[in-house]
Design a protein around this motif. Structure first.
Motif, PDB file in Angstrom:
ATOM      1  N   ASP A 157     -16.332  13.082  15.628  1.00  0.00           N
ATOM      2  CA  ASP A 157     -15.764  12.949  14.291  1.00  0.00           C
ATOM      3  C   ASP A 157     -14.491  12.112  14.330  1.00  0.00           C
ATOM      4  O   ASP A 157     -13.802  12.029  15.353  1.00  0.00           O
ATOM      5  CB  ASP A 157     -15.433  14.331  13.702  1.00  0.00           C
ATOM      6  N   GLY A 158     -14.169  11.495  13.179  1.00  0.00           N
ATOM      7  CA  GLY A 158     -12.924  10.756  13.076  1.00  0.00           C
ATOM      8  C   GLY A 158     -11.725  11.692  13.075  1.00  0.00           C
ATOM      9  O   GLY A 158     -11.843  12.903  12.800  1.00  0.00           O
ATOM     10  N   LEU A 159     -10.557  11.144  13.380  1.00  0.00           N
ATOM     11  CA  LEU A 159      -9.348  11.962  13.453  1.00  0.00           C
ATOM     12  C   LEU A 159      -8.838  12.376  12.080  1.00  0.00           C
ATOM     13  O   LEU A 159      -8.074  13.340  11.971  1.00  0.00           O
ATOM     14  CB  LEU A 159      -8.245  11.189  14.184  1.00  0.00           C
ATOM     15  N   ALA A 160      -9.178  11.641  11.022  1.00  0.00           N
ATOM     16  CA  ALA A 160      -8.688  11.909   9.667  1.00  0.00           C
ATOM     17  C   ALA A 160      -7.170  11.849   9.602  1.00  0.00           C
ATOM     18  O   ALA A 160      -6.526  12.584   8.860  1.00  0.00           O
ATOM     19  CB  ALA A 160      -9.185  13.258   9.155  1.00  0.00           C
ATOM     20  N   LEU A 161      -6.588  10.959  10.393  1.00  0.00           N
ATOM     21  CA  LEU A 161      -5.150  10.728  10.378  1.00  0.00           C
ATOM     22  C   LEU A 161      -4.874   9.358   9.773  1.00  0.00           C
ATOM     23  O   LEU A 161      -5.645   8.414   9.969  1.00  0.00           O
ATOM     24  CB  LEU A 161      -4.571  10.802  11.791  1.00  0.00           C
ATOM     25  N   THR A 162      -3.771   9.260   9.060  1.00  0.00           N
ATOM     26  CA  THR A 162      -3.425   8.022   8.373  1.00  0.00           C
ATOM     27  C   THR A 162      -1.990   7.639   8.674  1.00  0.00           C
ATOM     28  O   THR A 162      -1.105   8.504   8.728  1.00  0.00           O
ATOM     29  CB  THR A 162      -3.609   8.173   6.853  1.00  0.00           C
ATOM     30  N   CYS A 163      -1.771   6.354   8.863  1.00  0.00           N
ATOM     31  CA  CYS A 163      -0.427   5.825   9.092  1.00  0.00           C
ATOM     32  C   CYS A 163       0.305   5.705   7.753  1.00  0.00           C
ATOM     33  O   CYS A 163      -0.214   5.127   6.805  1.00  0.00           O
ATOM     34  CB  CYS A 163      -0.541   4.465   9.771  1.00  0.00           C
ATOM     35  N   THR A 164       1.497   6.261   7.695  1.00  0.00           N
ATOM     36  CA  THR A 164       2.350   6.162   6.515  1.00  0.00           C
ATOM     37  C   THR A 164       3.679   5.536   6.929  1.00  0.00           C
ATOM     38  O   THR A 164       4.364   6.061   7.804  1.00  0.00           O
ATOM     39  CB  THR A 164       2.589   7.545   5.888  1.00  0.00           C
ATOM     40  N   TRP A 165       4.031   4.426   6.307  1.00  0.00           N
ATOM     41  CA  TRP A 165       5.256   3.725   6.669  1.00  0.00           C
ATOM     42  C   TRP A 165       6.436   4.324   5.929  1.00  0.00           C
ATOM     43  O   TRP A 165       6.364   4.612   4.735  1.00  0.00           O
ATOM     44  CB  TRP A 165       5.114   2.232   6.358  1.00  0.00           C
ATOM     45  N   TYR A 166       7.531   4.523   6.649  1.00  0.00           N
ATOM     46  CA  TYR A 166       8.710   5.154   6.075  1.00  0.00           C
ATOM     47  C   TYR A 166       9.220   4.363   4.871  1.00  0.00           C
ATOM     48  O   TYR A 166       9.337   3.130   4.919  1.00  0.00           O
ATOM     49  CB  TYR A 166       9.828   5.266   7.116  1.00  0.00           C
ATOM     50  N   ALA A 167       9.534   5.102   3.810  1.00  0.00           N
ATOM     51  CA  ALA A 167       9.990   4.465   2.576  1.00  0.00           C
ATOM     52  C   ALA A 167      11.417   3.958   2.657  1.00  0.00           C
ATOM     53  O   ALA A 167      11.870   3.248   1.754  1.00  0.00           O
ATOM     54  CB  ALA A 167       9.869   5.452   1.409  1.00  0.00           C
ATOM     55  N   ASP A 168      12.141   4.276   3.745  1.00  0.00           N
ATOM     56  CA  ASP A 168      13.522   3.808   3.831  1.00  0.00           C
ATOM     57  C   ASP A 168      13.616   2.301   4.056  1.00  0.00           C
ATOM     58  O   ASP A 168      14.712   1.742   4.096  1.00  0.00           O
ATOM     59  CB  ASP A 168      14.304   4.556   4.927  1.00  0.00           C
ATOM     60  N   VAL A 169      12.470   1.622   4.157  1.00  0.00           N
ATOM     61  CA  VAL A 169      12.481   0.166   4.220  1.00  0.00           C
ATOM     62  C   VAL A 169      12.685  -0.456   2.845  1.00  0.00           C
ATOM     63  O   VAL A 169      13.052  -1.629   2.724  1.00  0.00           O
ATOM     64  CB  VAL A 169      11.151  -0.352   4.850  1.00  0.00           C
ATOM     65  N   LEU A 170      12.477   0.317   1.789  1.00  0.00           N
ATOM     66  CA  LEU A 170      12.536  -0.233   0.429  1.00  0.00           C
ATOM     67  C   LEU A 170      13.925  -0.747   0.019  1.00  0.00           C
ATOM     68  O   LEU A 170      14.006  -1.793  -0.642  1.00  0.00           O
ATOM     69  CB  LEU A 170      12.021   0.803  -0.572  1.00  0.00           C
ATOM     70  N   PRO A 171      15.010  -0.075   0.354  1.00  0.00           N
ATOM     71  CA  PRO A 171      16.315  -0.654  -0.007  1.00  0.00           C
ATOM     72  C   PRO A 171      16.517  -2.047   0.589  1.00  0.00           C
ATOM     73  O   PRO A 171      17.122  -2.923  -0.051  1.00  0.00           O
ATOM     74  CB  PRO A 171      17.309   0.349   0.559  1.00  0.00           C
ATOM     75  N   THR A 172      16.019  -2.273   1.808  1.00  0.00           N
ATOM     76  CA  THR A 172      16.151  -3.591   2.422  1.00  0.00           C
ATOM     77  C   THR A 172      15.289  -4.612   1.704  1.00  0.00           C
ATOM     78  O   THR A 172      15.728  -5.735   1.396  1.00  0.00           O
ATOM     79  CB  THR A 172      15.750  -3.529   3.906  1.00  0.00           C
ATOM     80  N   LEU A 173      14.059  -4.241   1.377  1.00  0.00           N
ATOM     81  CA  LEU A 173      13.129  -5.168   0.746  1.00  0.00           C
ATOM     82  C   LEU A 173      13.539  -5.504  -0.691  1.00  0.00           C
ATOM     83  O   LEU A 173      13.173  -6.573  -1.205  1.00  0.00           O
ATOM     84  CB  LEU A 173      11.713  -4.574   0.748  1.00  0.00           C
ATOM     85  N   THR A 174      14.239  -4.607  -1.353  1.00  0.00           N
ATOM     86  CA  THR A 174      14.588  -4.826  -2.757  1.00  0.00           C
ATOM     87  C   THR A 174      16.046  -5.259  -2.954  1.00  0.00           C
ATOM     88  O   THR A 174      16.512  -5.377  -4.082  1.00  0.00           O
ATOM     89  CB  THR A 174      14.337  -3.555  -3.588  1.00  0.00           C
ATOM     90  N   ALA A 175      16.750  -5.505  -1.861  1.00  0.00           N
ATOM     91  CA  ALA A 175      18.142  -5.922  -1.953  1.00  0.00           C
ATOM     92  C   ALA A 175      18.237  -7.324  -2.536  1.00  0.00           C
ATOM     93  O   ALA A 175      17.331  -8.144  -2.362  1.00  0.00           O
ATOM     94  CB  ALA A 175      18.816  -5.879  -0.585  1.00  0.00           C
ATOM     95  N   GLU A 176      19.334  -7.603  -3.240  1.00  0.00           N
ATOM     96  CA  GLU A 176      19.536  -8.930  -3.804  1.00  0.00           C
ATOM     97  C   GLU A 176      19.805  -9.944  -2.692  1.00  0.00           C
ATOM     98  O   GLU A 176      20.326  -9.607  -1.639  1.00  0.00           O
ATOM     99  CB  GLU A 176      20.718  -8.925  -4.776  1.00  0.00           C
ATOM    100  N   GLY A 177      19.463 -11.192  -2.967  1.00  0.00           N
ATOM    101  CA  GLY A 177      19.748 -12.244  -2.010  1.00  0.00           C
ATOM    102  C   GLY A 177      18.500 -12.772  -1.339  1.00  0.00           C
ATOM    103  O   GLY A 177      17.410 -12.403  -1.608  1.00  0.00           O
TER     104      GLY A 177
END
Length: 337
Positions: A317-337
């Protein structure tokens, strides 16, 4: 006697008229969009002030004036409740605000549909962003290079069947318009796309996460904790009200630790194509002063299933596990500049 009877009948007629008006106003409010409600409230205040000036310069009893002010206040309160943000209006109702932060994404090359995925809204200051998995926007391993996407937006705070599709280009002058990140572990499977205000319908109702939903507020996340994923597995959703569905999950690897040196952690959840880009959240244990409408903590962005490379698919059977990327990357991605 005749005059008294006439006066009594007139009072009864006025009562009947007031009851009819009391029934009319909520009916009118229920049919109006958010923008129209705002215009109605402004117009109501202007007309109320004009009526107040006339009455104050007329020979009218204090009882009439007191009743007038009481009814004005009651109707204004009714209008203000109707204009509350969607998250507050639905928190005690049927629809959880989490479902209203999430939108279905369809990718295109020209007019040809490529894939369907999930995404959610994140606001940084005055700028609204669409968040999803990076591989939704471009994925060289699958030769997936769409040139535009479509998302759905609600346009009425009361009638969720009112909905518009918005098309967003992924390239301008040959350059990709989404933002992505790279860390010490390589590329991060999270991307954001700025949504210009000019692309939004005039009556768009957008409920978005913001930095306050990344704040732990003293609440620890431990292995086995219950999580929720809101998205569109296989594109499945409430087609009448254009709402995502939620799946249950739990933390399956050490939270706060980079799994295999990547900026992600594992969750134990049933995962299907179309769920990529869904928000992975944990309900807060209590209310917090100053927090915005969505009472969830945003932990990550749902990505892809994780499996053993040497697993026998016919026997194991498959592991039924999923990779979830930490949301703390969002402030960097949405920063101005």
């Amino acid at each position: 006697m005749k005059n008294l009877q006439d006066a009594t009948e007139r009072i009864c007629e006025l009562k009947g008229s007031l009851v009819a008006l009391d029934a009319l106003l909520p009916a009118v409010i229920d049919t109006l969009s958010a923008a129209a409600l705002a215009r109605l409230a402004d117009s109501f205040d202007a007309h109320a002030e004009a009526a107040r000036i006339v009455m104050l310069h007329s020979d009218i009893s204090d009882v009439v004036l007191t009743t007038f002010e009481r009814e004005i206040a009651r109707n204004r309160a009714l209008l203000q409740r109707s204009q509350e943000p969607l998250g507050r209006a639905t928190r005690t109702g049927v629809v959880d605000e989490l479902l209203l932060t999430t939108t279905r994404i369809t990718t295109f090359v020209g007019s040809q549909v490529q894939t369907r995925a999930s995404g959610f809204f994140f606001r940084r200051g005055d700028q609204l962003f669409l968040v999803s998995s990076r591989h939704v926007f471009a994925d060289a391993t699958r030769s997936h290079f769409p040139d535009r996407i479509e998302i759905g937006l609600h346009t009425d705070t009361h009638d969720l069947t009112r909905h518009e599709t918005v098309s967003l280009p992924l390239y301008r002058d040959g350059l990709g318009q989404w933002r992505e990140a790279v860390d010490s572990g390589g590329k991060v499977d999270v991307a954001v796309l700025a949504i210009p205000a000019t692309r939004l319908p005039a009556d768009a109702v957008v409920l978005a996460f913001d930095d306050s939903h990344l704040d732990a507020r003293g609440e620890d996340v431990a292995i086995g904790d219950a999580l929720t994923i809101a998205g569109f597995p296989f594109g499945f959703h409430d087609t009448a009200h254009h709402l995502a569905v939620a799946r249950s999950a739990c933390v399956a690897s050490a939270y706060g630790v980079r799994f295999r040196q990547q900026g992600c952690f594992l969750i134990d959840a049933r995962s299907h194509p179309g769920s990529s880009g869904s928000p992975v959240v944990r309900r807060r244990s209590g209310g917090h002063p100053g927090a915005s409408a969505v009472r969830w903590r945003l932990l990550g962005v749902h990505s892809t299933r994780v499996d053993m490379g040497d697993r026998d698919p016919l026997r194991d059977d498959g592991l039924a596990l999923t990779c979830t990327w930490y949301a703390d990357v969002l402030p960097t991605l949405t920063a101005e500049g």
